[in-house]
Design a protein around this motif. Sequence first.
Motif, PDB file in Angstrom:
ATOM      1  N   VAL A  75       6.804  10.560  10.234  1.00 18.56           N
ATOM      2  CA  VAL A  75       5.484   9.950  10.279  1.00 18.56           C
ATOM      3  C   VAL A  75       4.987   9.743   8.854  1.00 18.56           C
ATOM      4  CG1 VAL A  75       4.455  12.256  10.556  1.00 18.56           C
ATOM      5  CG2 VAL A  75       3.145  10.270  11.247  1.00 18.56           C
ATOM      6  N   CYS A  76       4.207   8.684   8.645  1.00 17.89           N
ATOM      7  CA  CYS A  76       3.534   8.507   7.356  1.00 17.89           C
ATOM      8  C   CYS A  76       2.192   9.227   7.457  1.00 17.89           C
ATOM      9  CB  CYS A  76       3.319   7.028   7.047  1.00 17.89           C
ATOM     10  SG  CYS A  76       2.329   6.775   5.554  1.00 17.89           S
ATOM     11  N   THR A  77       1.943  10.149   6.533  1.00 21.09           N
ATOM     12  CA  THR A  77       0.713  10.945   6.613  1.00 21.09           C
ATOM     13  C   THR A  77      -0.381  10.439   5.680  1.00 21.09           C
ATOM     14  OG1 THR A  77       1.596  12.510   5.004  1.00 21.09           O
ATOM     15  CG2 THR A  77       1.899  13.041   7.344  1.00 21.09           C
ATOM     16  N   TYR A  78      -0.176   9.266   5.075  1.00 14.65           N
ATOM     17  CA  TYR A  78      -1.273   8.661   4.326  1.00 14.65           C
ATOM     18  C   TYR A  78      -2.430   8.490   5.311  1.00 14.65           C
ATOM     19  CZ  TYR A  78      -3.596   5.750   0.884  1.00 14.65           C
ATOM     20  OH  TYR A  78      -4.489   5.259  -0.023  1.00 14.65           O
ATOM     21  N   PRO A  79      -3.649   8.919   4.923  1.00  9.81           N
ATOM     22  CA  PRO A  79      -4.710   9.026   5.924  1.00  9.81           C
ATOM     23  C   PRO A  79      -4.850   7.801   6.827  1.00  9.81           C
ATOM     24  CG  PRO A  79      -5.437  10.003   3.905  1.00  9.81           C
ATOM     25  CD  PRO A  79      -4.086   9.390   3.614  1.00  9.81           C
ATOM     26  N   GLY A  80      -4.724   8.067   8.121  1.00 13.43           N
ATOM     27  CA  GLY A  80      -4.887   7.007   9.108  1.00 13.43           C
ATOM     28  C   GLY A  80      -3.580   6.428   9.593  1.00 13.43           C
ATOM     29  N   HIS A  81      -2.541   6.443   8.743  1.00 16.19           N
ATOM     30  CA  HIS A  81      -1.297   5.780   9.139  1.00 16.19           C
ATOM     31  C   HIS A  81      -0.564   6.517  10.260  1.00 16.19           C
ATOM     32  CE1 HIS A  81      -0.825   3.432   5.087  1.00 16.19           C
ATOM     33  NE2 HIS A  81      -2.030   3.336   5.614  1.00 16.19           N
ATOM     34  N   TYR A  82      -0.791   7.839  10.370  1.00 12.12           N
ATOM     35  CA  TYR A  82       0.012   8.618  11.322  1.00 12.12           C
ATOM     36  C   TYR A  82      -0.156   8.141  12.762  1.00 12.12           C
ATOM     37  CZ  TYR A  82      -3.907  11.233  13.317  1.00 12.12           C
ATOM     38  OH  TYR A  82      -5.032  11.584  13.995  1.00 12.12           O
TER      39      TYR A  82
ATOM     40  N   MET B   2       0.862  -1.193   0.000  1.00  9.15           N
ATOM     41  CA  MET B   2       0.000   0.000   0.000  1.00  9.15           C
ATOM     42  C   MET B   2       0.897   1.241   0.000  1.00  9.15           C
ATOM     43  SD  MET B   2      -1.348   0.133   3.928  1.00  9.15           S
ATOM     44  CE  MET B   2      -1.570  -1.597   4.252  1.00  9.15           C
ATOM     45  N   PRO B   3       0.365   2.422  -0.345  1.00  8.76           N
ATOM     46  CA  PRO B   3       1.211   3.615  -0.426  1.00  8.76           C
ATOM     47  C   PRO B   3       1.615   4.141   0.956  1.00  8.76           C
ATOM     48  CG  PRO B   3      -0.947   3.951  -1.495  1.00  8.76           C
ATOM     49  CD  PRO B   3      -1.028   2.682  -0.727  1.00  8.76           C
ATOM     50  N   HIS B   4       2.822   4.715   1.026  1.00 12.10           N
ATOM     51  CA  HIS B   4       3.304   5.371   2.248  1.00 12.10           C
ATOM     52  C   HIS B   4       4.192   6.551   1.862  1.00 12.10           C
ATOM     53  CE1 HIS B   4       2.107   1.899   4.703  1.00 12.10           C
ATOM     54  NE2 HIS B   4       2.784   1.109   3.897  1.00 12.10           N
ATOM     55  N   ASN B   5       4.451   7.416   2.820  1.00  9.64           N
ATOM     56  CA  ASN B   5       5.459   8.459   2.668  1.00  9.64           C
ATOM     57  C   ASN B   5       6.244   8.574   3.972  1.00  9.64           C
ATOM     58  OD1 ASN B   5       3.850   9.874   4.463  1.00  9.64           O
ATOM     59  ND2 ASN B   5       3.109  11.367   2.968  1.00  9.64           N
TER      60      ASN B   5
ATOM     61  N   VAL C  49       0.025   5.192  13.901  1.00 10.59           N
ATOM     62  CA  VAL C  49       0.937   4.108  14.287  1.00 10.59           C
ATOM     63  C   VAL C  49       2.263   4.122  13.530  1.00 10.59           C
ATOM     64  CG1 VAL C  49      -0.786   2.501  15.159  1.00 10.59           C
ATOM     65  CG2 VAL C  49      -0.369   2.601  12.713  1.00 10.59           C
ATOM     66  N   MET C  50       2.267   4.695  12.320  1.00  9.47           N
ATOM     67  CA  MET C  50       3.467   4.578  11.486  1.00  9.47           C
ATOM     68  C   MET C  50       4.335   5.812  11.706  1.00  9.47           C
ATOM     69  SD  MET C  50       3.491   3.380   7.574  1.00  9.47           S
ATOM     70  CE  MET C  50       5.025   3.084   6.706  1.00  9.47           C
ATOM     71  N   ARG C  51       5.249   5.716  12.647  1.00  9.20           N
ATOM     72  CA  ARG C  51       6.049   6.874  13.002  1.00  9.20           C
ATOM     73  C   ARG C  51       7.333   6.462  13.720  1.00  9.20           C
ATOM     74  NH1 ARG C  51       2.798  10.347  17.246  1.00  9.20           N
ATOM     75  NH2 ARG C  51       1.072  10.327  15.786  1.00  9.20           N
TER      76      ARG C  51
HETATM   77 CU    CU Z   1       1.749   4.738   5.488  1.00 10.90          CU
END
Ligand code: CU
Length: 684
Positions: free
Chosen positions: A664-671, A597-600, A673-675
């Motif tokens: 942090v990943c700012t793909y909606p919702g990921h922020y 899935m996409p991430h940044n 936990v993904m940090r």
């Molecule tokens: Cu992400």
Amino acid sequence: MQKKYLLLFTCVLLSAVVVGQHQQHTSATTEQQNADTARIQKEEDFYKITTIPIPRHVELEVGGMVFLPGDKLAVCTRRGEVWIITNPYMRNGESPQYRLFARGLHEALGLNLVGDDLYVVHRAEITRLRDLDADGEADEYKTVYTWPLVPNYHEYAYGTILDKQGNMVLNLNLGWTNRAISLSKWDGWMLKVDTAGNMKPFATGLRSPAGMGINGEGDIFYSENQGDWVGSGYVAHVSEGDFMGNPEGLKWAGEPGSPVKLRFDDIPDTDEPKYDVAKRVPGLKPPAVWLPHTLLGISTSDLLLSDNKGKMGPFDGQFFVGDQGHSKIMRVALEKVKGVYQGAAFPFRDGFSSGVFRMKWGSDGSMFVGMTNRGWGSWGPEPFGLQRLEWNGKTPFVMKAIKAMPDGFEIEFTTPVDIIRAKAANYTVTSFTYKYGHKYGSPVINDAEREIKAMNISPDGKSIRLVLDSIKPGYIHEIKLEGVRSNDNFLLMHNVGYYTLNQIPDGEKLVITEENRMKPKPKEEEPVAEKALTIKAGTTTKAPVQAKRLLKQPTEWSKPDQSIILKPVNGLKYDNTNITVKAGAKVKLTFENTDDMPHNVVITAPGSADEVGVAALNMGLSGERMHYVPQSSKVLFYTGLLQPGKTETIYFTAPSAPGNYPFVCTYPGHYLVMRGIIKVAADK
Ligand SMILES: [Cu+2]
């Protein structure tokens, strides 16, 4: 394990506070123009979520649910078990009782009661379960119908619902290697099976079809997940012989019994909108309703028809649609125009404890919600769960439905609007669509704001008609109403709906008069955020402001002082969450998106990860185009939003002030936990 979930939970609570503050702030701004303050409604003021306790030793990763006589709830799980829960309503304050009814199944993702028997769908078969000696445990497992078992994690089988003739309908998922693929016969198909085990292939083009539903007319619908050939999630109407979009299943279209006429090579891979391709490829069926990715969920699951006599609010005949990733339920109001289904999707209720996967009506009209988040994560922090949703009988002020008109749309409300305020409110309609092609997902394309020529409020205040310069078949129309209030001064609980237009109805157009004519809106300037994305190579770092996304090494660097490589790992995490750099160091950061899935990666000012994450969540339609990086001084550096398999390297000079700088990943919702943290250490 325990500690981790506690941490996640705290994190979610914190961010819930941040989101709440943000929303209130927005509405306060809107209200400054008005003398009196609007009142705010929240989902939880109308719909209560109750958690049904699960014994410690039960891993209730819900795959399917069905009610049995006596208000007992049968649940099948991804662990291959079937549990029967007595007193799931927790009546008289008593706890529910769990009893293991069957086990040894293979990732069971569907359960139904046909006649007196339980039928479970798992990896490679439908199995009938019978308790012959009435001791509360199944002792006969009978294979009803089977298909080839392929060792691929993505080969899910979902079902069943019963069609009008009483056949069981099931969906077979495509497998996944580095793309969705039909590895064995009937993968990507909707099949019908009777209790004697006779199978009839019904339709194909399915990719990841986790939910199915049937409406009052007996028409079958299914829900789809974003991926290859699927620009965004959707709900689609399926008729016999239809091709829904992903061509993998067409490999089997020539098999005996197949009602599908199309063949694999008939499908052009041009990235045109699906609706346009369907005009020249008969048999390709566009969705009834698109669910715009990240705006209305990210991973569509179950469909549940509201047919319980208004016990969940005034939404009878509509579908509730679950979403696993966002742990929420959306609402879809369909209408049939010129024989084709289309309609609008709205938010409904979020805040469930795990990934919403299955929904069933209880005998009292409450909704039981079964959950699991394994493999993809979810906003709700629990790995699995069972909850119950109840309506308190008060009607929220929301858009009940949207209807297509020959010249625009008519929005119907649950309660009357304040007509004076509605005349002064701000209406925005933006049309957009997605690419149809083999690539995973699609950005929003061809988005354009429509000019609203006229607006008419019905005398009873229950509906508003918008006349547009044009409406576009094949497009989603985002309809946003800001400042519309109810008679008792409430703002709309959700001020946006997404209408998918397949057919323009015939009928009378509204006569535009001086009374209903809308003044054209002043043209707004383009947002400046795009500038940050087009920094030229070789930009000097001596400039007072550094480029936030510099893709080539600055010419004056002989080499970076430090190189960092980041990758995502399972469960929405980065592989490295604690990085130390020296203050002022020249840093090269490479992000390899090895995930599906996409991430940044967005590096923020100390303590700003939540603020930036929430701002990204509220970017709306422009989010994806801007890599979900909000315009904010709190954003220091960032990579682009990387699709699966893509890699990007950015260059930056570390801040001179020591401290902990979150990434942090700012793909909606990921922020949530993904940090991780970049610790900037003083350069001694
Ligand atoms: Cu992400």
